[in-house]
Design a protein around this motif. Structure first.
Motif, PDB file in Angstrom:
ATOM      1  N   PRO A   1       3.890 -19.364   0.884  1.00 41.63           N
ATOM      2  CA  PRO A   1       2.935 -20.211  -0.033  1.00 41.63           C
ATOM      3  C   PRO A   1       1.584 -19.618  -0.427  1.00 41.63           C
ATOM      4  N   THR A   2       0.970 -18.929   0.372  1.00 43.25           N
ATOM      5  CA  THR A   2      -0.384 -18.385  -0.122  1.00 43.25           C
ATOM      6  C   THR A   2      -0.182 -17.610  -1.079  1.00 43.25           C
ATOM      7  N   SER A   3       0.954 -16.572  -1.101  1.00 42.35           N
ATOM      8  CA  SER A   3       1.083 -15.677  -2.256  1.00 42.35           C
ATOM      9  C   SER A   3       1.483 -16.378  -3.476  1.00 42.35           C
ATOM     10  N   VAL A   4       2.329 -17.348  -3.407  1.00 46.33           N
ATOM     11  CA  VAL A   4       2.663 -18.345  -4.620  1.00 46.33           C
ATOM     12  C   VAL A   4       1.232 -18.753  -5.359  1.00 46.33           C
ATOM     13  N   LEU A   5       0.519 -19.151  -4.471  1.00 46.62           N
ATOM     14  CA  LEU A   5      -0.916 -19.976  -4.865  1.00 46.62           C
ATOM     15  C   LEU A   5      -1.766 -18.817  -5.603  1.00 46.62           C
ATOM     16  N   LEU A   6      -1.631 -17.577  -4.897  1.00 43.79           N
ATOM     17  CA  LEU A   6      -2.475 -16.441  -5.568  1.00 43.79           C
ATOM     18  C   LEU A   6      -1.961 -16.253  -6.802  1.00 43.79           C
ATOM     19  N   ARG A   7      -0.636 -16.166  -7.237  1.00 43.80           N
ATOM     20  CA  ARG A   7       0.172 -15.856  -8.445  1.00 43.80           C
ATOM     21  C   ARG A   7      -0.606 -16.898  -9.735  1.00 43.80           C
ATOM     22  N   VAL A   8      -0.589 -18.302  -9.141  1.00 48.00           N
ATOM     23  CA  VAL A   8      -1.066 -19.344  -9.871  1.00 48.00           C
ATOM     24  C   VAL A   8      -2.660 -18.846 -10.251  1.00 48.00           C
ATOM     25  N   LEU A   9      -3.440 -18.625  -9.304  1.00 50.40           N
ATOM     26  CA  LEU A   9      -4.662 -18.270  -9.647  1.00 50.40           C
ATOM     27  C   LEU A   9      -4.632 -17.191 -10.537  1.00 50.40           C
TER      28      LEU A   9
ATOM     29  N   LEU B   1      -7.871  -9.362  -4.175  1.00 47.83           N
ATOM     30  CA  LEU B   1      -8.527  -9.401  -2.672  1.00 47.83           C
ATOM     31  C   LEU B   1      -7.871 -10.669  -2.043  1.00 47.83           C
ATOM     32  N   GLY B   2      -7.013 -11.509  -2.626  1.00 46.09           N
ATOM     33  CA  GLY B   2      -6.314 -12.557  -1.990  1.00 46.09           C
ATOM     34  C   GLY B   2      -4.917 -11.723  -1.691  1.00 46.09           C
ATOM     35  N   ASN B   3      -4.717 -10.641  -1.951  1.00 50.06           N
ATOM     36  CA  ASN B   3      -3.339 -10.005  -1.759  1.00 50.06           C
ATOM     37  C   ASN B   3      -3.751  -9.237  -0.269  1.00 50.06           C
ATOM     38  N   TYR B   4      -4.922  -8.966  -0.219  1.00 43.96           N
ATOM     39  CA  TYR B   4      -5.450  -7.961   1.052  1.00 43.96           C
ATOM     40  C   TYR B   4      -5.614  -9.120   2.113  1.00 43.96           C
ATOM     41  N   VAL B   5      -6.031 -10.278   1.905  1.00 45.31           N
ATOM     42  CA  VAL B   5      -6.005 -11.379   2.828  1.00 45.31           C
ATOM     43  C   VAL B   5      -4.688 -11.352   3.546  1.00 45.31           C
ATOM     44  N   ILE B   6      -3.527 -11.593   2.813  1.00 43.37           N
ATOM     45  CA  ILE B   6      -2.185 -11.679   3.239  1.00 43.37           C
ATOM     46  C   ILE B   6      -1.713 -10.434   4.085  1.00 43.37           C
ATOM     47  N   ALA B   7      -2.275  -9.375   3.491  1.00 42.36           N
ATOM     48  CA  ALA B   7      -1.859  -8.041   4.102  1.00 42.36           C
ATOM     49  C   ALA B   7      -2.600  -7.946   5.676  1.00 42.36           C
ATOM     50  N   MET B   8      -3.559  -8.528   5.527  1.00 40.29           N
ATOM     51  CA  MET B   8      -4.608  -8.566   6.835  1.00 40.29           C
ATOM     52  C   MET B   8      -3.925  -9.497   7.780  1.00 40.29           C
ATOM     53  N   PHE B   9      -3.244 -10.737   7.115  1.00 41.63           N
ATOM     54  CA  PHE B   9      -2.634 -11.726   8.136  1.00 41.63           C
ATOM     55  C   PHE B   9      -1.401 -11.091   8.912  1.00 41.63           C
ATOM     56  N   LYS B  10      -0.863 -10.375   8.164  1.00 41.32           N
ATOM     57  CA  LYS B  10       0.488  -9.765   8.490  1.00 41.32           C
ATOM     58  C   LYS B  10       0.311  -8.409   9.648  1.00 41.32           C
ATOM     59  N   ASP B  11      -1.106  -8.160   9.459  1.00 36.17           N
ATOM     60  CA  ASP B  11      -1.374  -6.900  10.207  1.00 36.17           C
ATOM     61  C   ASP B  11      -1.791  -7.636  11.631  1.00 36.17           C
ATOM     62  N   THR B  12      -2.175  -8.701  11.929  1.00 42.09           N
ATOM     63  CA  THR B  12      -2.985  -9.228  13.113  1.00 42.09           C
ATOM     64  C   THR B  12      -2.128  -8.885  14.294  1.00 42.09           C
ATOM     65  N   PRO B  13      -0.680  -8.877  14.176  1.00 40.31           N
ATOM     66  CA  PRO B  13      -0.054  -8.633  15.445  1.00 40.31           C
ATOM     67  C   PRO B  13      -0.388  -7.339  16.172  1.00 40.31           C
ATOM     68  N   MET B  14      -1.167  -6.397  15.378  1.00 43.45           N
ATOM     69  CA  MET B  14      -1.645  -5.193  15.857  1.00 43.45           C
ATOM     70  C   MET B  14      -2.752  -5.533  17.074  1.00 43.45           C
ATOM     71  N   LEU B  15      -3.542  -6.784  16.867  1.00 47.05           N
ATOM     72  CA  LEU B  15      -4.430  -6.989  17.792  1.00 47.05           C
ATOM     73  C   LEU B  15      -3.998  -7.413  19.214  1.00 47.05           C
ATOM     74  N   SER B  16      -2.746  -7.558  19.295  1.00 46.04           N
ATOM     75  CA  SER B  16      -2.040  -7.894  20.676  1.00 46.04           C
ATOM     76  C   SER B  16      -2.118  -6.414  21.394  1.00 46.04           C
ATOM     77  N   ALA B  17      -2.396  -5.357  20.777  1.00 44.98           N
ATOM     78  CA  ALA B  17      -2.531  -4.277  21.670  1.00 44.98           C
ATOM     79  C   ALA B  17      -3.824  -4.252  22.368  1.00 44.98           C
ATOM     80  N   ILE B  18      -4.745  -4.898  21.894  1.00 47.15           N
ATOM     81  CA  ILE B  18      -6.159  -5.000  22.435  1.00 47.15           C
ATOM     82  C   ILE B  18      -6.448  -6.286  22.862  1.00 47.15           C
ATOM     83  N   THR B  19      -5.244  -6.946  23.443  1.00 45.60           N
ATOM     84  CA  THR B  19      -5.267  -8.057  24.482  1.00 45.60           C
ATOM     85  C   THR B  19      -5.772  -9.362  23.661  1.00 45.60           C
ATOM     86  N   VAL B  20      -5.952  -9.284  22.132  1.00 48.68           N
ATOM     87  CA  VAL B  20      -6.089 -10.724  21.650  1.00 48.68           C
ATOM     88  C   VAL B  20      -4.992 -11.512  21.610  1.00 48.68           C
TER      89      VAL B  20
END
Length: 217
Positions: free
Chosen positions: A203-211, A150-169
């Motif tokens: 750093p988030t991915s490193v923390l997830l590996r530790v977790l 689940l943590g990996n998908y949070v990171i993936a979602m974070f990296k996908d947020t630039p797509m939101l600029s296409a709808i003026t976010v």
């Protein structure tokens, strides 16, 4: 090619940090939607009733196999013509949450199936109601196994947020493009956006590996 200007970076940094706040907000809220809906899909797909599993399975496969950007455009540009409309950020959160809920559903499914069959049998032997079995016995064990993915998908979602600029976010990429369009200098704002993504996601991915090591061992 323009020379790098730290003074220019300082001038645009407040606007980029505003975009970072929006980016983080969209990620956090989208994650909550994805985690909640993903659990709903995962439990529904284990229903003994085909009237539940068939439409849920069809919806999950449809969302999973269509691009996120197309889904965002549909939510933001098409739904309002049917009288269903939300603000740009709300639409972005819904789009991210819906899209990633179909992936977190699979994570939950794997976590649930990894729970030993004996746990179900023990709950039955104790005459626990089905709802109590899920809440007190199965889901806590499934969550433990699901957290790293689940943590990996949070990171993936974070990296996908630039797509939101296409709808003026007004996320980081939107702000960087706005700055570049005004000053005709894209190098500093786009570079800073890339650095901010790395500073947060690595750093988030490193923390997830530790977790993950702590939860597995």
């Amino acid at each position: 090619m323009n020379d790098w200007s730290w003074e220019y970076v300082g001038d645009v940094m407040p606007q980029l940090l505003h975009g970072l706040r929006i980016t983080v907000e969209a990620t956090v809220l989208g994650s909550l939607v994805a985690f909640g809906l993903g659990l709903v899909w995962a439990v529904a797909l284990r229903s003994p009733t085909r009237l539940v599993t068939w439409p849920v399975g069809l919806f999950v496969e449809f969302v999973r196999n269509t691009p996120l950007l197309v889904q965002l455009f549909f939510l933001f540009f098409v739904l309002p013509s049917w009288g269903i409309g939300f603000g740009a950020l709300t639409t972005g959160v819904i789009g991210l949450g819906l899209h990633y809920s179909t992936y977190t559903a699979e994570v939950y499914r794997a976590g649930i199936e990894a729970v030993p069959e004996g746990q179900w049998e023990a709950a039955t032997a104790l005459s626990l109601p089905r709802g109590r079995t899920w809440i007190a016995v199965i889901l806590p064990q499934a969550f433990r196994r699901a957290v790293p993915a689940l943590g990996n998908y949070v990171i993936a979602m974070f990296k996908d947020t630039p797509m939101l600029s296409a709808i003026t976010v007004s996320d980081m990429l939107f702000e960087a493009n706005s700055i570049g369009a005004t000053t005709f200098d894209y190098m500093e704002p786009i570079t800073v956006v890339g650095v901010l993504f790395i500073v947060i996601s690595y750093p988030t991915s490193v923390l997830l590996r530790v977790l993950e090591r702590r939860l597995v061992h």
